[in-house]
Design a protein around this motif. Structure first.
Motif, mmCIF file in Angstrom:
data_model
loop_
_atom_site.group_PDB
_atom_site.id
_atom_site.type_symbol
_atom_site.label_atom_id
_atom_site.label_comp_id
_atom_site.label_asym_id
_atom_site.label_seq_id
_atom_site.Cartn_x
_atom_site.Cartn_y
_atom_site.Cartn_z
ATOM 1 N N LEU A 37 28.596 47.417 39.069
ATOM 2 C CA LEU A 37 27.900 46.798 37.944
ATOM 3 C C LEU A 37 28.895 46.412 36.863
ATOM 4 C CD1 LEU A 37 25.410 45.916 36.385
ATOM 5 C CD2 LEU A 37 25.110 48.297 35.634
ATOM 6 N N ALA A 38 29.862 47.282 36.598
ATOM 7 C CA ALA A 38 30.911 46.926 35.644
ATOM 8 C C ALA A 38 31.691 45.716 36.131
ATOM 9 C CB ALA A 38 31.845 48.115 35.419
ATOM 10 N N THR A 39 31.981 45.680 37.431
ATOM 11 C CA THR A 39 32.683 44.525 38.001
ATOM 12 C C THR A 39 31.897 43.244 37.754
ATOM 13 O OG1 THR A 39 33.735 45.882 39.703
ATOM 14 C CG2 THR A 39 33.566 43.520 40.139
ATOM 15 N N ALA A 40 30.576 43.294 37.955
ATOM 16 C CA ALA A 40 29.747 42.102 37.749
ATOM 17 C C ALA A 40 29.719 41.695 36.275
ATOM 18 C CB ALA A 40 28.330 42.372 38.255
ATOM 19 N N LEU A 41 29.520 42.651 35.387
ATOM 20 C CA LEU A 41 29.438 42.349 33.957
ATOM 21 C C LEU A 41 30.730 41.745 33.418
ATOM 22 C CD1 LEU A 41 27.566 45.546 32.726
ATOM 23 C CD2 LEU A 41 26.699 43.204 32.539
ATOM 24 N N PHE A 42 31.862 42.195 33.977
ATOM 25 C CA PHE A 42 33.165 41.777 33.469
ATOM 26 C C PHE A 42 33.849 40.746 34.377
ATOM 27 C CE2 PHE A 42 32.216 45.569 31.186
ATOM 28 C CZ PHE A 42 32.867 45.473 29.974
ATOM 29 N N ALA A 43 33.120 40.253 35.393
ATOM 30 C CA ALA A 43 33.717 39.315 36.353
ATOM 31 C C ALA A 43 34.320 38.121 35.620
ATOM 32 C CB ALA A 43 32.664 38.857 37.355
ATOM 33 N N ASN A 44 35.620 37.880 35.845
ATOM 34 C CA ASN A 44 36.325 36.904 35.008
ATOM 35 C C ASN A 44 37.558 36.360 35.722
ATOM 36 O OD1 ASN A 44 36.527 35.531 32.514
ATOM 37 N ND2 ASN A 44 37.982 37.030 31.709
ATOM 38 N N SER A 45 37.438 36.164 37.050
ATOM 39 C CA SER A 45 38.593 35.660 37.808
ATOM 40 C C SER A 45 38.142 34.700 38.912
ATOM 41 C CB SER A 45 39.395 36.824 38.395
ATOM 42 O OG SER A 45 38.560 37.798 39.008
ATOM 43 N N PRO A 46 37.583 33.532 38.515
ATOM 44 C CA PRO A 46 37.038 32.612 39.509
ATOM 45 C C PRO A 46 37.996 31.529 39.993
ATOM 46 C CG PRO A 46 36.367 31.897 37.343
ATOM 47 C CD PRO A 46 37.220 33.139 37.144
ATOM 48 N N PHE A 47 39.262 31.557 39.517
ATOM 49 C CA PHE A 47 40.211 30.501 39.879
ATOM 50 C C PHE A 47 41.443 31.091 40.550
ATOM 51 C CE2 PHE A 47 38.217 29.094 35.815
ATOM 52 C CZ PHE A 47 37.466 28.035 36.324
ATOM 53 N N THR A 48 41.965 30.360 41.536
ATOM 54 C CA THR A 48 43.245 30.673 42.170
ATOM 55 C C THR A 48 44.037 29.389 42.327
ATOM 56 O OG1 THR A 48 42.250 32.505 43.408
ATOM 57 C CG2 THR A 48 44.395 31.717 44.167
ATOM 58 N N GLU A 49 45.235 29.387 41.792
ATOM 59 C CA GLU A 49 46.150 28.256 41.914
ATOM 60 C C GLU A 49 45.489 26.941 41.510
ATOM 61 O OE1 GLU A 49 48.080 28.409 45.725
ATOM 62 O OE2 GLU A 49 48.695 30.503 45.427
ATOM 63 N N GLY A 50 44.716 27.021 40.407
ATOM 64 C CA GLY A 50 44.197 25.815 39.788
ATOM 65 C C GLY A 50 42.826 25.365 40.239
ATOM 66 N N LYS A 51 42.199 26.095 41.167
ATOM 67 C CA LYS A 51 40.900 25.663 41.683
ATOM 68 C C LYS A 51 39.958 26.851 41.822
ATOM 69 C CE LYS A 51 42.877 21.846 44.395
ATOM 70 N NZ LYS A 51 43.036 21.278 45.757
ATOM 71 N N PRO A 52 38.638 26.606 41.803
ATOM 72 C CA PRO A 52 37.693 27.686 42.064
ATOM 73 C C PRO A 52 37.978 28.331 43.417
ATOM 74 C CG PRO A 52 36.546 25.783 41.172
ATOM 75 C CD PRO A 52 37.958 25.336 41.456
ATOM 76 N N ASN A 53 37.867 29.661 43.464
ATOM 77 C CA ASN A 53 38.222 30.392 44.686
ATOM 78 C C ASN A 53 37.013 30.909 45.455
ATOM 79 O OD1 ASN A 53 37.424 32.687 43.170
ATOM 80 N ND2 ASN A 53 39.515 32.991 42.432
ATOM 81 N N GLY A 54 35.807 30.616 44.988
ATOM 82 C CA GLY A 54 34.606 31.069 45.682
ATOM 83 C C GLY A 54 34.133 32.448 45.267
ATOM 84 N N PHE A 55 34.839 33.077 44.354
ATOM 85 C CA PHE A 55 34.477 34.405 43.863
ATOM 86 C C PHE A 55 34.238 34.339 42.361
ATOM 87 C CE2 PHE A 55 36.676 35.249 47.775
ATOM 88 C CZ PHE A 55 36.094 36.403 48.295
ATOM 89 N N LEU A 56 33.527 35.347 41.863
ATOM 90 C CA LEU A 56 33.405 35.535 40.417
ATOM 91 C C LEU A 56 34.441 36.544 39.934
ATOM 92 C CD1 LEU A 56 29.506 35.578 40.134
ATOM 93 C CD2 LEU A 56 31.078 33.641 39.869
ATOM 94 N N SER A 57 34.678 37.571 40.744
ATOM 95 C CA SER A 57 35.784 38.495 40.476
ATOM 96 C C SER A 57 36.695 38.522 41.692
ATOM 97 C CB SER A 57 35.301 39.909 40.151
ATOM 98 O OG SER A 57 36.420 40.769 39.962
ATOM 99 N N TYR A 58 37.610 37.564 41.735
ATOM 100 C CA TYR A 58 38.582 37.585 42.821
ATOM 101 C C TYR A 58 39.506 38.789 42.684
ATOM 102 C CZ TYR A 58 41.645 35.790 46.471
ATOM 103 O OH TYR A 58 42.364 35.644 47.635
ATOM 104 N N ARG A 59 39.748 39.236 41.459
ATOM 105 C CA ARG A 59 40.546 40.446 41.264
ATOM 106 C C ARG A 59 39.933 41.619 42.026
ATOM 107 N NH1 ARG A 59 40.366 45.201 39.244
ATOM 108 N NH2 ARG A 59 38.174 44.767 38.834
ATOM 109 N N SER A 60 38.618 41.762 41.934
ATOM 110 C CA SER A 60 37.954 42.851 42.649
ATOM 111 C C SER A 60 38.064 42.664 44.161
ATOM 112 C CB SER A 60 36.484 42.926 42.237
ATOM 113 O OG SER A 60 35.830 43.985 42.892
#
Length: 457
Positions: free
Chosen positions: A206-229
């Motif tokens: 739930l914390a991951t969802a609330l703080f999800a903040n990594s949707p880009f990789t190398e300049g483009k959307p990566n298909g994730f909301l939290s790619y870090r997770s």
């Protein structure tokens, strides 16, 4: 990741398992001595061209560290390199590619925590303006390849960089391209630790969802909301994950110690140097049977170092670390400890949160952990409710817990004020990542460089 600090008793050899358990037992303390520790990382970039600066270059990471000493920070060296700072507000340290971290001091309330965060950010902004450096609050570099990033001169990181590709495909991304916010909290006893561990591990997604903040990789959307997770799911299975044994009968300090003993080693420190022991067995080290350190037996300092090389969603040292959140702006740095303090530092809130998750199965935990990085608040819990719906109830529990704590600022506000950004996210149903994606596809017109203007501190 930790900057190594020597502690009392570090040189004592480990004589028995009781010595291992003592680290966790000594963490137990009465509620009046519970404290809040907050860690937050940010990306450093050149304002002129958004490049990540190296350690040695003029106006680079070393110069940034040294300029911070004007605020009373003391340099910490490793092999002649300044790699950290120590001061009244905790420690400033470097992640592998120069991500800049404050590991805050243990504080009594969230008003102090947020004031500490504000002081730190004002300091880095002042120095950054002079050096031509900016600071970006995201969970992952939005536009950088690995080969564009510098490496900091820390012995621990050199060992990890060599080892990561042997055990997963994304470990180097974890080290070089991610940032997080973490909260460290206390427990009263072994039983209290167990309950807090279970609740916080179950709700880490739930914390991951609330703080999800990594949707880009190398300049483009990566298909994730939290790619870090997501990165953590393919970093090193031996030291990451949701830890099913935490929910089993009999979990406690000893079972945790057994898990840490099973984690393969990275290193030991001798005479200030990091000795590469990647993949070695800590039990053999305790018996003096490591070929790289013939006859040497592990000490309590080695044990504390080894504990710091396990990276599950929640980690026990002599306190509990919440590890599920992406990096983000000032108000969410304050919101993460508020979320966890509200749930874990009030008995009624802790009981209510446990009632929400105690029926979840191990299969539920694993499915949720896999889905949340992509789906965020639209991931579903075991009974078909979305995490947006679940989050409303959990935030209400946290708010009530903070209200009962009744720690007031000079204006008479209690600590629940710091939950405001999370209530706004829950009400909207949009994670920070989805807002970034809306901007990318809308007003930014695909120009990701705009993220530096809007998401910098």
């Amino acid at each position: 990741m930790s900057t190594r600090k020597a502690g009392e008793g570090d040189a004592l050899p480990i004589e028995s398992k009781d010595d291992l358990l003592s680290v966790f037992e000594h963490g137990s303390k009465p509620a009046e001595r519970w404290r809040i520790g907050t860690e937050h990382e940010k990306f450093v970039y050149r304002t002129s061209d958004h490049r990540a600066p190296s350690y040695d270059e003029q106006g680079g990471i070393r110069d940034l560290l040294m300029a911070m000493t004007r605020f009373g920070w003391e340099p910490v060296e490793e092999n002649g390199y300044v790699i950290a700072l120590a001061g009244d507000d905790g420690n400033v340290s470097l992640e592998p590619a120069g991500q800049f971290e404050l590991s805050g001091a243990p504080l009594e309330n969230l008003h102090q925590t947020c004031a500490e965060t504000g002081r730190h950010l004002r300091q880095v902004q002042e120095v950054g303006k002079e050096l031509g450096l900016g600071f970006l609050g995201l969970g992952m570099w939005p536009d950088k390849r690995r080969d564009e990033l510098p490496i900091m001169p820390k012995g621990r990181y050199a060992i990890m960089l060599r080892h990561m590709p042997r055990v997963g495909s994304l470990g180097l991304d974890m080290m070089l391209r991610t940032c997080t916010i973490q909260t460290n909290l206390d427990y009263a006893s072994e039983a209290d630790m167990v309950k807090k561990f279970r609740v916080s591990l179950a709700l880490q997604p739930l914390a991951t969802a609330l703080f999800a903040n990594s949707p880009f990789t190398e300049g483009k959307p990566n298909g994730f909301l939290s790619y870090r997770s997501h990165i953590w799911t393919d970093t090193d299975a031996a030291r990451t994950g949701m830890l099913p044994f935490v929910f089993e009968d009999g979990f406690g300090f000893e079972r945790w110690a057994d898990y840490i003993l099973d984690v393969p080693m990275y290193f030991a420190v001798r005479d200030g140097k990091y000795v590469d022991l990647a993949g070695q067995d800590f039990r053999a080290f305790m018996d003096g049977k490591l070929a790289a350190l013939p006859g040497e037996r592990a000490t309590l300092g080695d044990w504390n170092d080894h504990i710091s090389t396990a990276f599950p969603e929640v980690r026990l040292k002599s306190y509990l670390e919440m590890r599920g959140a992406d990096g983000g702006p000032w108000n969410r740095i304050c919101a993460l400890p508020a979320f966890w303090v509200g749930l874990l530092y009030d008995d009624a809130a802790l009981d209510a949160a446990w009632d929400m998750v105690k029926h979840w199965t191990i299969a539920d935990h694993h499915r949720i952990r896999e889905e949340v990085p992509r789906l965020g608040l639209q991931a579903k819990g075991p009974r078909g409710r979305t995490f947006q719906q679940l989050g409303k109830e959990i935030l209400a529990i946290a708010e009530a817990g903070l209200t009962r704590r009744a720690r007031l600022n000079s204006s008479g506000d209690n600590e629940a004020i710091f939950l405001a950004p999370l209530f706004e996210i829950i009400e909207s149903g949009k994670t920070p990542a989805e807002r970034l994606l809306d901007a990318y596809h809308g007003r930014w017109a695909g120009d990701l460089s705009q993220v530096y203007a809007e998401e910098s501190f």
